[in-house]
Design a protein around this motif. Structure first.
Motif, PDB file in Angstrom:
ATOM      1  N   GLU A 116       1.005  -1.137  -0.207  1.00 33.79           N
ATOM      2  CA  GLU A 116       0.099   0.001  -0.130  1.00 33.79           C
ATOM      3  C   GLU A 116       0.859   1.277  -0.067  1.00 33.79           C
ATOM      4  N   SER A 117       0.313   2.192  -0.440  1.00 36.98           N
ATOM      5  CA  SER A 117       1.034   3.649  -0.451  1.00 36.98           C
ATOM      6  C   SER A 117       0.796   4.270   0.673  1.00 36.98           C
ATOM      7  N   GLU A 167       5.554  -2.251  -7.571  1.00 39.85           N
ATOM      8  CA  GLU A 167       5.656  -2.275  -6.098  1.00 39.85           C
ATOM      9  C   GLU A 167       7.219  -1.766  -6.018  1.00 39.85           C
ATOM     10  N   ARG A 193       8.164   1.747  -6.514  1.00 42.25           N
ATOM     11  CA  ARG A 193       7.318   2.519  -5.666  1.00 42.25           C
ATOM     12  C   ARG A 193       8.324   2.559  -4.460  1.00 42.25           C
TER      13      ARG A 193
END
Length: 363
Positions: free
Chosen positions: A32-33, A285, A288
């Motif tokens: 998740e961010s 992922e 990020r």
């Protein structure tokens, strides 16, 4: 999940990827961010003045004041807890879910080299550089540690051998010399005269084992077969373009690899149906997480990335025989040269010797 050394490392705490460099611990959520969690030991609680003499109470010699560099960290099996220890002899406990929270800062007697949570996650076992093992309570985060085992072991030398032991009996089952595992390993052994196993990471199911040697760019893979006589088998090797710094499996079996690369320091690999490890360079992922860690990576001193933690533990062989034989041969040659020189006659000395003695008497 256990990491030790002084220290550039990567590990997984549940779904959080944890990155340590120098005095900083950074955690990025892989699914998740979320905000990046950063803890800097240089800004952490200092040791109280009334505790600075505690080390001498049990006959323990006082140590010099250390830096704030992280020496080791460990995550619990559930991924809900993480602990670290630093060169200033702090022992810091965190809870990671639902959000990161600092729980306590305690103090150890000596600098620690390894941490591990108990399976019940109610105790944190801490091993220091002298081989002593202390147990710290998780439920009572301010309670002092209890000495469990004294002088458990002392590491005097390291090598490039991977050994498999049975935990309950302590029996040695197998050993592998990484210098004998095919052409890739042999060329690596030639490049690094003393290959040293510095990191072993196993997949969540315990079937795949990744082995890293210090200063190497080659990763060795083994498979573990519990029901076979030959339990540990070589599987494959993975040659990377940059020097390996650390490796760690995540809960789904993906392998995260940290390398000494300015452009792509972090990579992830998955096992394909053909049993080969494939790089997920375009994984969203991975991209990020890498971008979140890059500001901290870019501030890291290059010498920290290239330092070798175990180099001073290699056995050193001194060839005294060769030096002795060389000196002996030199002495023989000098003696032979001295004997071969012609003896010179001193004429004055001979004349004085041959002259008849005369005694003068005064009457």
């Amino acid at each position: 999940m256990v990491h030790s050394g002084g220290m550039v490392a990567v590990g997984l705490c549940g779904e959080w990827l944890v990155f340590c460099c120098g005095t900083k611990l950074c955690a990025v959520h892989t699914q998740e961010s979320r905000d990046v969690f950063v803890f800097d030991c240089s800004a952490a609680e200092k040791k109280p003045a009334d505790r600075k003499e505690d080390n001498s109470s049990d006959g323990v010699a006082l140590e010099e004041t250390g830096s704030d560099s992280i020496l080791a960290f460990a995550a619990s099996r559930s991924g809900k807890l993480l602990a670290l220890t630093d060169d200033a002899k702090r022992l810091i406990l965190f809870r990671c879910e639902p959000v990161w929270r600092h729980v306590s800062t305690r103090w150890v007697v000596r600098r620690c080299t390894s941490l591990v949570f108990s399976q019940a996650e109610d105790q944190l076992l801490v091993a220091d550089k002298s081989g002593d093992v202390y147990s710290f309570s998780v439920a009572e985060p301010q309670r002092e540690g209890d000495l469990k085992m004294g002088h458990l072991s002392m590491l005097l030398a390291v090598d490039g051998t991977l050994r498999l032991w049975e935990y309950e009996s302590g029996q040695s089952l197998q050993s592998w010399d990484l210098g004998q595992l095919g052409e890739t390993a042999q060329s690596e052994a030639a490049e690094h005269e003393n290959p040293t196993v510095c990191r072993i990471s196993s997949s969540p199911d315990g079937h795949h084992v990744a082995v890293q040697c210090e200063g190497s760019s080659t990763l060795h893979f083994f498979t573990l077969h519990q029901d076979d006589a030959e339990k540990l088998r070589p599987h494959s090797t993975l040659a990377l373009p940059h020097r390996l710094l650390d490796v760690s499996f995540d809960p789904v079996g993906r392998l995260w690899v940290l390398t000494d690369s300015s452009e792509t320091p972090l990579q992830s690999y998955t096992l394909t149906p053909s049993s080969s490890w494939q790089c997920d360079a375009d994984d969203a992922e991975l991209i990020r997480v890498t971008e979140a860690l890059r500001p901290h990576w870019d501030t890291l001193d290059a010498s920290t990335r290239t330092s070798r933690r175990f180099e001073h533990l290699h056995k050193v062989t001194f060839d005294n025989v060769t030096v002795y034989l060389q000196k002996k041969q030199q002495r023989l040659e000098e003696q032979q040269l001295k004997r071969s020189k012609p003896q010179k006659t001193d004429g004055n000395k001979r004349a004085k010797t041959d002259r008849p003695k005369t005694v003068l008497q005064t009457l």
